[in-house]
Scaffold this active site. Structure first.
Site, PDB file in Angstrom:
ATOM      1  N   ASN A 111       0.878  -1.163   0.018  1.00  0.00           N
ATOM      2  CA  ASN A 111      -0.212  -0.047  -0.102  1.00  0.00           C
ATOM      3  C   ASN A 111       1.023   1.554   0.027  1.00  0.00           C
ATOM      4  O   ASN A 111       0.590   2.100  -0.855  1.00  0.00           O
ATOM      5  CB  ASN A 111      -0.796   0.164   1.197  1.00  0.00           C
ATOM      6  CG  ASN A 111      -1.744  -1.115   1.427  1.00  0.00           C
ATOM      7  OD1 ASN A 111      -2.033  -1.903   0.058  1.00  0.00           O
ATOM      8  ND2 ASN A 111      -2.537  -1.392   2.257  1.00  0.00           N
ATOM      9  N   THR A 158     -15.631  37.187 -32.212  1.00  0.00           N
ATOM     10  CA  THR A 158     -16.517  36.764 -31.014  1.00  0.00           C
ATOM     11  C   THR A 158     -17.573  36.044 -31.527  1.00  0.00           C
ATOM     12  O   THR A 158     -18.103  36.454 -32.641  1.00  0.00           O
ATOM     13  CB  THR A 158     -16.892  37.936 -30.031  1.00  0.00           C
ATOM     14  OG1 THR A 158     -17.674  38.942 -30.985  1.00  0.00           O
ATOM     15  CG2 THR A 158     -15.467  38.715 -29.753  1.00  0.00           C
ATOM     16  N   HIS A 159     -18.273  35.110 -30.944  1.00  0.00           N
ATOM     17  CA  HIS A 159     -19.458  34.535 -31.434  1.00  0.00           C
ATOM     18  C   HIS A 159     -18.993  33.828 -33.065  1.00  0.00           C
ATOM     19  O   HIS A 159     -20.007  33.667 -33.608  1.00  0.00           O
ATOM     20  CB  HIS A 159     -20.628  35.254 -31.481  1.00  0.00           C
ATOM     21  CG  HIS A 159     -20.882  36.043 -30.223  1.00  0.00           C
ATOM     22  ND1 HIS A 159     -21.360  35.559 -29.402  1.00  0.00           N
ATOM     23  CD2 HIS A 159     -20.659  37.355 -29.927  1.00  0.00           C
ATOM     24  CE1 HIS A 159     -21.737  36.666 -28.127  1.00  0.00           C
ATOM     25  NE2 HIS A 159     -21.052  37.524 -28.616  1.00  0.00           N
ATOM     26  N   SER A 280      -8.028  12.045 -49.189  1.00  0.00           N
ATOM     27  CA  SER A 280      -9.026  11.105 -49.178  1.00  0.00           C
ATOM     28  C   SER A 280      -8.971   9.982 -49.771  1.00  0.00           C
ATOM     29  O   SER A 280      -8.294  10.365 -50.903  1.00  0.00           O
ATOM     30  CB  SER A 280     -10.232  12.030 -49.351  1.00  0.00           C
ATOM     31  OG  SER A 280     -11.376  11.167 -49.770  1.00  0.00           O
ATOM     32  N   LYS A 286      -9.223  16.691 -51.342  1.00  0.00           N
ATOM     33  CA  LYS A 286      -9.228  16.744 -50.175  1.00  0.00           C
ATOM     34  C   LYS A 286      -7.819  16.640 -49.387  1.00  0.00           C
ATOM     35  O   LYS A 286      -6.933  16.056 -49.783  1.00  0.00           O
ATOM     36  CB  LYS A 286     -10.194  15.736 -49.210  1.00  0.00           C
ATOM     37  CG  LYS A 286     -11.632  16.027 -49.548  1.00  0.00           C
ATOM     38  CD  LYS A 286     -12.679  15.813 -48.579  1.00  0.00           C
ATOM     39  CE  LYS A 286     -12.380  15.874 -47.303  1.00  0.00           C
ATOM     40  NZ  LYS A 286     -13.422  15.275 -46.758  1.00  0.00           N
ATOM     41  N   ASN A 288      -7.046  16.253 -45.284  1.00  0.00           N
ATOM     42  CA  ASN A 288      -7.531  16.298 -44.338  1.00  0.00           C
ATOM     43  C   ASN A 288      -6.547  16.575 -42.864  1.00  0.00           C
ATOM     44  O   ASN A 288      -5.773  15.832 -42.976  1.00  0.00           O
ATOM     45  CB  ASN A 288      -8.359  15.065 -43.912  1.00  0.00           C
ATOM     46  CG  ASN A 288      -9.553  14.801 -45.174  1.00  0.00           C
ATOM     47  OD1 ASN A 288      -9.919  15.762 -45.607  1.00  0.00           O
ATOM     48  ND2 ASN A 288      -9.506  13.460 -45.326  1.00  0.00           N
ATOM     49  N   GLU A 293      -7.174  17.086 -35.790  1.00  0.00           N
ATOM     50  CA  GLU A 293      -8.548  16.367 -35.229  1.00  0.00           C
ATOM     51  C   GLU A 293      -8.564  15.520 -34.247  1.00  0.00           C
ATOM     52  O   GLU A 293      -9.140  15.583 -33.354  1.00  0.00           O
ATOM     53  CB  GLU A 293      -9.303  15.730 -36.613  1.00  0.00           C
ATOM     54  CG  GLU A 293      -9.826  16.766 -37.556  1.00  0.00           C
ATOM     55  CD  GLU A 293     -10.174  15.937 -38.997  1.00  0.00           C
ATOM     56  OE1 GLU A 293     -11.512  15.909 -39.152  1.00  0.00           O
ATOM     57  OE2 GLU A 293      -9.495  15.426 -39.767  1.00  0.00           O
ATOM     58  N   TYR A 320      -6.463   1.922   2.251  1.00  0.00           N
ATOM     59  CA  TYR A 320      -6.441   1.661   0.856  1.00  0.00           C
ATOM     60  C   TYR A 320      -7.599   0.537   0.413  1.00  0.00           C
ATOM     61  O   TYR A 320      -7.700  -0.222   1.561  1.00  0.00           O
ATOM     62  CB  TYR A 320      -5.001   0.779   0.852  1.00  0.00           C
ATOM     63  CG  TYR A 320      -5.086   0.242  -0.610  1.00  0.00           C
ATOM     64  CD1 TYR A 320      -4.257   0.948  -1.715  1.00  0.00           C
ATOM     65  CD2 TYR A 320      -5.226  -1.174  -0.868  1.00  0.00           C
ATOM     66  CE1 TYR A 320      -4.091   0.091  -2.809  1.00  0.00           C
ATOM     67  CE2 TYR A 320      -5.152  -1.736  -2.006  1.00  0.00           C
ATOM     68  CZ  TYR A 320      -4.613  -0.923  -3.075  1.00  0.00           C
ATOM     69  OH  TYR A 320      -4.588  -1.553  -4.474  1.00  0.00           O
ATOM     70  N   GLN A 325      -6.145   0.685  -7.425  1.00  0.00           N
ATOM     71  CA  GLN A 325      -5.426   0.129  -8.267  1.00  0.00           C
ATOM     72  C   GLN A 325      -5.921   0.874  -9.612  1.00  0.00           C
ATOM     73  O   GLN A 325      -5.052   0.706 -10.785  1.00  0.00           O
ATOM     74  CB  GLN A 325      -5.765  -1.417  -8.524  1.00  0.00           C
ATOM     75  CG  GLN A 325      -4.809  -2.087  -9.569  1.00  0.00           C
ATOM     76  CD  GLN A 325      -4.861  -3.510  -9.226  1.00  0.00           C
ATOM     77  OE1 GLN A 325      -4.053  -3.855  -8.463  1.00  0.00           O
ATOM     78  NE2 GLN A 325      -5.363  -4.285 -10.014  1.00  0.00           N
ATOM     79  N   LYS A 328      -4.180   3.873 -12.078  1.00  0.00           N
ATOM     80  CA  LYS A 328      -3.088   3.786 -13.049  1.00  0.00           C
ATOM     81  C   LYS A 328      -3.260   4.015 -14.428  1.00  0.00           C
ATOM     82  O   LYS A 328      -2.707   4.847 -15.199  1.00  0.00           O
ATOM     83  CB  LYS A 328      -2.096   2.543 -12.984  1.00  0.00           C
ATOM     84  CG  LYS A 328      -1.375   2.677 -11.493  1.00  0.00           C
ATOM     85  CD  LYS A 328      -0.542   1.499 -11.026  1.00  0.00           C
ATOM     86  CE  LYS A 328      -0.727   1.246  -9.597  1.00  0.00           C
ATOM     87  NZ  LYS A 328      -2.122   1.316  -9.147  1.00  0.00           N
TER      88      LYS A 328
END
Ligand code: ARG
Length: 462
Positions: A111, A158-159, A280, A286, A288, A293, A320, A325, A328
């Site tokens: 522990n 903005t927006h 593509s 294209k 990409n 992304e 504990y 466990q 991790k």
């Protein structure tokens, strides 16, 4: 396997599954360096306080050296049925050196062992992340400097509506500020987790005369933790790191998204380097921005890690529990995700090709200079609200006629408001609007240059 008793007819099947379910070896193997270091330091402490003889310590250290060689050579006999990295190293030590190996676990529990390993691991991982972050921050600073000469201007939004023009350098430095705070959060987290749980034992401390200050110091921790229950039962250090990673990834996702947007045909501000894009399989036109992304998407995974561990800790009784466990996998995954995203961005940013003309046109269009006219009237005594109204009417008229702001003549301006004079015309030029915004932290070249000078110093580029 099979040595545990599940009882009844399910002895074989469920037992195997249960052992597999219980094992953390597939992911906690990543902690082997920290576990070895801890074993060495713990053994030396046991000898210091008289719990091991000189000979026993010698045998243990030798055995641990051999284990290290085996792991590095890829010949270490990892056994999942031994559950985790700690049991694997200990069992191998006993195989190699016999009975003295069995004394290593005196005054310790898995522990405090696992909590210690994880904190050691995170200190190293954060240092690595700070280097990766520094590389991106430097790239941002370099790009900011590069695009001051000649001046690159783009619409600020903005927006997601064109609002006012800003320098591309100012935009780069906005991300620089965010990433600098991200680095600060990681440093803070590292500072706070820099304490040693070792010696808390299972949960209550130990009757053996151990020296926790010795082990803390030798492991490079600032101090031993002050409460044994807290030492083995808390994971807020991991949550804090995950929170910092989450915010860091959110920033990267925003940067990635803006680059994706700006690289579309519709915006056409920037071209993503070929090495970070794909074609593509069906549409020849294209290109990409896959890598961007993915960075945008992977912020979801890091947030997921934070939510997962938060949920594990929520309502968990001290001290504990095996639940812990589950700290991790999310943590390791989030660390690797953030590190890789940073490394990719550091490589990608210098390869972006910014299209100055396109950005300039976009900044001139869309009535992004309307504020200049309103400010002009306000500076001449018209209450700003009224000025805003006057210019709003003017913009509406131009919109109807499908004409840009820079088409306006002095006569037209005067017809809209008698306060308009000759000096209003240069305001319709992008340069004027940019240069006027000299307020501290504003987008005027001199303000940006000043911040850039400091930023270069901060990242060691001056
Ligand atoms: N593999 C365990 C973990 O990662 C180590 C601690 C196990 N302790 C225990 N009492 N079963 O949390």
């Amino acid at each position: 396997m099979g040595h545990r008793t599940w009882g009844g007819r399910f002895a074989e099947g469920p037992d195997r599954l249960a052992a597999q379910f219980n094992a953390s070896l597939p992911f906690d193997r990543a902690l082997w360096r920290e576990d070895l270091l801890q074993n060495r330091v713990h053994a030396r402490m046991l000898k210091e306080v008289g719990l091991l003889t000189e000979e026993e310590l010698g045998a243990i250290l030798q055995g641990l050296d051999q284990i290290q060689q085996e792991i590095e050579a890829g010949t270490f006999p990892w056994r999942e049925e031994l559950e985790d990295v700690h049991m694997n190293l200990e069992a191998r030590l006993m195989e190699l050196i016999g009975p003295p190996g069995g004394k290593l676990h005196t005054a310790r529990s898995r522990n405090d062992q696992v909590a210690t390993d994880l904190r050691l691991f995170l200190k190293g991982a954060i240092t690595e992340l700070l280097e990766a972050l520094l590389a991106v921050r430097r790239a941002l600073v370099r790009e900011a400097e590069k695009h001051l000469e000649p001046l690159h201007v783009l619409p600020g939004y903005t927006h997601l509506q064109r609002a006012q023009p800003v320098l591309l350098s100012h935009w780069f430095l906005a991300y620089y500020e965010m990433l600098t705070r991200d680095a600060g959060r990681l440093r803070d987290a590292r500072e706070r987790l820099d304490e040693s749980p070792l010696g808390a034992a299972a949960l209550a401390g130990t009757g053996f005369p151990i020296d926790r200050h010795f082990t803390a110091k030798e492991l490079g921790f600032r101090a031993p933790m002050r409460n044994s229950l807290d030492a083995v039962g808390s994971r807020d250090f991991a949550l804090e790191v995950l929170s910092a990673l989450n915010i860091g990834m959110l920033h990267l996702s925003r940067l990635a998204e803006e680059l994706i947007l700006y690289s579309t045909e519709e915006f056409g501000f920037v071209e993503v380097p070929d090495a970070f894009a794909t074609g593509s399989s069906i549409m020849p036109q294209k290109k990409n921005p896959d890598i961007l992304e993915l960075i945008r998407a992977k912020s979801g995974r890091v947030l997921g890690a934070l939510v997962a561990l938060s949920t594990v800790v929520k309502g968990l009784p001290l001290a504990y529990n095996k639940d812990l466990q589950e700290d991790k996998e999310p943590l390791l995954d989030a660390l690797a995700t953030y590190r890789d995203s940073l490394r990719l961005l550091a490589a990608l940013l210098p390869g972006l090709r910014w299209r100055r003309e396109r950005m300039w046109q976009a900044a001139e269009g869309g009535y992004a200079l309307a504020t200049e006219l309103a400010d002009y009237l306000a500076e001449r005594g018209l209450p700003f609200r009224e000025a805003h109204h006057v210019v709003g009417r003017l913009v509406r008229r131009l919109l109807e006629e499908g004409r840009p702001l820079k088409d306006l003549t002095l006569e037209e301006l005067k017809a809209h408001h008698p306060l308009f004079g000759e000096e209003a015309l240069p305001l319709l030029r992008l340069e004027t609007a940019i240069h006027r915004r000299r307020s501290f932290g504003g987008t005027a070249p001199e303000a940006v240059r000043e911040r850039l000078r400091e930023a270069k110093r901060e990242v060691g580029l001056d």
